[in-house]
Motif scaffolding. Structure first.
Motif, PDB file in Angstrom:
ATOM      1  N   LEU A  90       5.309  -0.487 -14.970  1.00 57.29           N
ATOM      2  CA  LEU A  90       5.891   0.855 -15.057  1.00 57.29           C
ATOM      3  C   LEU A  90       5.603   1.682 -13.813  1.00 57.29           C
ATOM      4  O   LEU A  90       6.479   2.385 -13.297  1.00 57.29           O
ATOM      5  N   ILE A  91       4.370   1.608 -13.310  1.00 58.15           N
ATOM      6  CA  ILE A  91       3.971   2.397 -12.147  1.00 58.15           C
ATOM      7  C   ILE A  91       3.800   1.430 -10.976  1.00 58.15           C
ATOM      8  O   ILE A  91       2.815   0.688 -10.924  1.00 58.15           O
ATOM      9  N   PRO A  92       4.749   1.403 -10.034  1.00 58.31           N
ATOM     10  CA  PRO A  92       4.683   0.426  -8.939  1.00 58.31           C
ATOM     11  C   PRO A  92       3.349   0.478  -8.191  1.00 58.31           C
ATOM     12  O   PRO A  92       2.902   1.533  -7.755  1.00 58.31           O
ATOM     13  N   GLY A  93       2.721  -0.677  -8.076  1.00 64.17           N
ATOM     14  CA  GLY A  93       1.446  -0.762  -7.368  1.00 64.17           C
ATOM     15  C   GLY A  93       0.240  -0.422  -8.210  1.00 64.17           C
ATOM     16  O   GLY A  93      -0.902  -0.584  -7.767  1.00 64.17           O
ATOM     17  N   HIS A  94       0.457   0.074  -9.427  1.00 60.58           N
ATOM     18  CA  HIS A  94      -0.651   0.494 -10.283  1.00 60.58           C
ATOM     19  C   HIS A  94      -0.663  -0.185 -11.650  1.00 60.58           C
ATOM     20  O   HIS A  94      -1.635  -0.063 -12.386  1.00 60.58           O
ATOM     21  N   GLY A  95       0.415  -0.856 -12.004  1.00 56.66           N
ATOM     22  CA  GLY A  95       0.484  -1.485 -13.317  1.00 56.66           C
ATOM     23  C   GLY A  95       1.111  -0.559 -14.344  1.00 56.66           C
ATOM     24  O   GLY A  95       2.040   0.195 -14.048  1.00 56.66           O
ATOM     25  N   GLY A  96       0.585  -0.617 -15.567  1.00 62.01           N
ATOM     26  CA  GLY A  96       1.156   0.169 -16.651  1.00 62.01           C
ATOM     27  C   GLY A  96       0.314   1.364 -17.028  1.00 62.01           C
ATOM     28  O   GLY A  96      -0.692   1.678 -16.381  1.00 62.01           O
ATOM     29  N   VAL A  97       0.724   2.016 -18.101  1.00 61.14           N
ATOM     30  CA  VAL A  97      -0.009   3.181 -18.609  1.00 61.14           C
ATOM     31  C   VAL A  97      -1.446   2.809 -18.945  1.00 61.14           C
ATOM     32  O   VAL A  97      -2.400   3.504 -18.573  1.00 61.14           O
ATOM     33  N   MET A  98      -1.625   1.686 -19.643  1.00 62.59           N
ATOM     34  CA  MET A  98      -2.966   1.280 -20.066  1.00 62.59           C
ATOM     35  C   MET A  98      -3.857   0.912 -18.886  1.00 62.59           C
ATOM     36  O   MET A  98      -5.078   1.018 -18.979  1.00 62.59           O
ATOM     37  N   ASP A  99      -3.257   0.497 -17.787  1.00 68.17           N
ATOM     38  CA  ASP A  99      -4.042   0.206 -16.580  1.00 68.17           C
ATOM     39  C   ASP A  99      -4.576   1.478 -15.943  1.00 68.17           C
ATOM     40  O   ASP A  99      -5.612   1.463 -15.271  1.00 68.17           O
ATOM     41  N   ARG A 100      -3.878   2.598 -16.152  1.00 69.48           N
ATOM     42  CA  ARG A 100      -4.268   3.858 -15.524  1.00 69.48           C
ATOM     43  C   ARG A 100      -5.165   4.714 -16.408  1.00 69.48           C
ATOM     44  O   ARG A 100      -5.944   5.519 -15.888  1.00 69.48           O
ATOM     45  N   VAL A 101      -5.041   4.579 -17.712  1.00 65.38           N
ATOM     46  CA  VAL A 101      -5.771   5.506 -18.594  1.00 65.38           C
ATOM     47  C   VAL A 101      -6.880   4.822 -19.382  1.00 65.38           C
ATOM     48  O   VAL A 101      -7.484   5.441 -20.264  1.00 65.38           O
ATOM     49  N   ASP A 102      -7.175   3.558 -19.079  1.00 63.02           N
ATOM     50  CA  ASP A 102      -8.144   2.810 -19.884  1.00 63.02           C
ATOM     51  C   ASP A 102      -9.495   3.523 -19.985  1.00 63.02           C
ATOM     52  O   ASP A 102     -10.069   3.651 -21.075  1.00 63.02           O
ATOM     53  N   MET A 121       0.825  -1.205   0.000  1.00 62.57           N
ATOM     54  CA  MET A 121       0.000   0.000   0.000  1.00 62.57           C
ATOM     55  C   MET A 121       0.863   1.261   0.000  1.00 62.57           C
ATOM     56  O   MET A 121       0.555   2.244  -0.676  1.00 62.57           O
ATOM     57  N   LYS A 122       1.968   1.226   0.776  1.00 69.62           N
ATOM     58  CA  LYS A 122       2.856   2.389   0.846  1.00 69.62           C
ATOM     59  C   LYS A 122       3.429   2.702  -0.531  1.00 69.62           C
ATOM     60  O   LYS A 122       3.474   3.866  -0.945  1.00 69.62           O
ATOM     61  N   THR A 123       3.875   1.645  -1.239  1.00 70.26           N
ATOM     62  CA  THR A 123       4.437   1.826  -2.576  1.00 70.26           C
ATOM     63  C   THR A 123       3.393   2.406  -3.522  1.00 70.26           C
ATOM     64  O   THR A 123       3.691   3.293  -4.340  1.00 70.26           O
ATOM     65  N   ARG A 124       2.170   1.922  -3.409  1.00 71.50           N
ATOM     66  CA  ARG A 124       1.081   2.389  -4.275  1.00 71.50           C
ATOM     67  C   ARG A 124       0.800   3.871  -4.055  1.00 71.50           C
ATOM     68  O   ARG A 124       0.616   4.635  -5.010  1.00 71.50           O
ATOM     69  N   VAL A 125       0.790   4.300  -2.776  1.00 76.08           N
ATOM     70  CA  VAL A 125       0.523   5.699  -2.448  1.00 76.08           C
ATOM     71  C   VAL A 125       1.652   6.596  -2.939  1.00 76.08           C
ATOM     72  O   VAL A 125       1.422   7.659  -3.523  1.00 76.08           O
ATOM     73  N   ILE A 126       2.895   6.174  -2.708  1.00 72.06           N
ATOM     74  CA  ILE A 126       4.046   6.983  -3.121  1.00 72.06           C
ATOM     75  C   ILE A 126       4.079   7.144  -4.636  1.00 72.06           C
ATOM     76  O   ILE A 126       4.258   8.259  -5.153  1.00 72.06           O
ATOM     77  N   SER A 127       3.888   6.039  -5.360  1.00 69.86           N
ATOM     78  CA  SER A 127       3.924   6.120  -6.817  1.00 69.86           C
ATOM     79  C   SER A 127       2.775   6.961  -7.352  1.00 69.86           C
ATOM     80  O   SER A 127       2.930   7.685  -8.342  1.00 69.86           O
ATOM     81  N   ALA A 128       1.611   6.904  -6.690  1.00 70.26           N
ATOM     82  CA  ALA A 128       0.473   7.729  -7.106  1.00 70.26           C
ATOM     83  C   ALA A 128       0.781   9.212  -6.919  1.00 70.26           C
ATOM     84  O   ALA A 128       0.469  10.034  -7.797  1.00 70.26           O
ATOM     85  N   CYS A 129       1.400   9.569  -5.805  1.00 70.77           N
ATOM     86  CA  CYS A 129       1.760  10.968  -5.550  1.00 70.77           C
ATOM     87  C   CYS A 129       2.774  11.476  -6.572  1.00 70.77           C
ATOM     88  O   CYS A 129       2.653  12.599  -7.084  1.00 70.77           O
ATOM     89  N   VAL A 130       3.788  10.651  -6.863  1.00 69.25           N
ATOM     90  CA  VAL A 130       4.794  11.032  -7.860  1.00 69.25           C
ATOM     91  C   VAL A 130       4.143  11.216  -9.226  1.00 69.25           C
ATOM     92  O   VAL A 130       4.431  12.172  -9.946  1.00 69.25           O
TER      93      VAL A 130
END
Length: 264
Positions: free
Chosen positions: A234-246, A1-10
């Motif tokens: 690519l994005i730790p805890g979130h997957g790739g670009v396509m996972d975020r912008v689908d 969860m910590k990794t997911r939050v940090i990568s989301a903030c970045v």
């Protein structure tokens, strides 16, 4: 969860910085995302033992991006797209390892995610891009959040069990209603800087939420076909670009056509 939050903030800081600095930084950021999205799609397709002419797609992405930034008018864009289709077919004809299935896969990636990304690039150069992005993104995110809660509270009927087993019709409807109501808040937030009626804002939010849900399912459909959990790491805890912008690949162009072209 910590990794997911940090990568989301970045990621949020990077996106805000690139979009706020200038049109060129917006275009370059979107081009980088598109190139990564093409790589992720070609990588996913490779799990089906299919190879496509990815170099054609990369070249087309760069040239189309340059055309959007430097030129006005649609004739050059149409010609460039035709040449890209031609090159994809030529690659399939010349290279046996690509052949028919690879050609069809290349055409598919040429259409998705490439075309939606290019539409978003063109939109990012408009004077009213912030308002259109706001309507699309907020309605999509509200829809996603309330669809999750609606599915947990009321969900009984599966929406697309073979594509995304956890999504329900009740959750989808809840999300769409919440997004439509969010359109009321968007209207009051934007009415000083964007000429839009309350009804039109609510309808656009509904359309965006609906298109966003289809975009989410479209990305899930491809992952289900290829057996992937995430498109990349690519994005730790979130997957790739396509996972975020689908979802946004469908909802932002929908807002563009509803508001930018006055369809609604």
């Amino acid at each position: 969860m910590k990794t997911r939050v940090i990568s989301a903030c970045v990621l949020i800081i990077l996106v805000v910085a690139c979009f706020a600095l200038s049109p060129i930084t917006r275009i370059l950021f979107l081009l980088a995302a598109l190139i990564m999205g093409i790589w992720e799609m070609c990588h996913a397709i490779s799990f089906m033992d299919i190879k496509c002419a990815s170099w054609v797609l990369y070249v087309y992405a760069v040239l189309a991006c340059a055309g959007i930034y430097l030129m006005e008018g649609n004739s050059a864009a149409v010609l460039l797209f035709f040449l890209a289709v031609f090159a994809v077919f030529m690659a399939g004809i010349i290279k046996p390892e690509i052949s028919g299935s690879g050609t069809l896969a290349g055409l598919a990636v040429l259409v998705y995610p490439t075309v939606p990304f290019l539409i978003i690039m063109e939109l990012s150069l408009r004077d009213d891009w912030i308002a259109i992005f706001a309507v699309a993104c907020i309605s999509t995110w509200v829809c996603d959040s309330f669809a999750l809660f609606g599915g947990k509270w009321f969900g009984k009927n599966k929406l697309a069990p073979k594509v995304s087993p956890n999504k329900t019709i009740e959750g989808s409807v809840t999300g769409a209603i919440a997004a439509t109501l969010a359109g009321i808040g968007l209207y009051f937030a934007l009415k000083g800087s964007f000429d839009i009626s309350l009804l039109r804002c609510m309808l656009t939010a509904l359309v965006c939420s609906s298109f966003g849900q289809v975009g989410d399912l479209a990305a899930s459909l491809i992952k289900r076909m290829t057996g992937l959990k995430d498109y990349s790491n690519l994005i730790p805890g979130h997957g790739g670009v396509m996972d975020r912008v689908d979802s946004l690949l469908f909802s932002i162009p929908a807002a563009f056509f509803c508001l930018g072209y006055g369809i609604l």
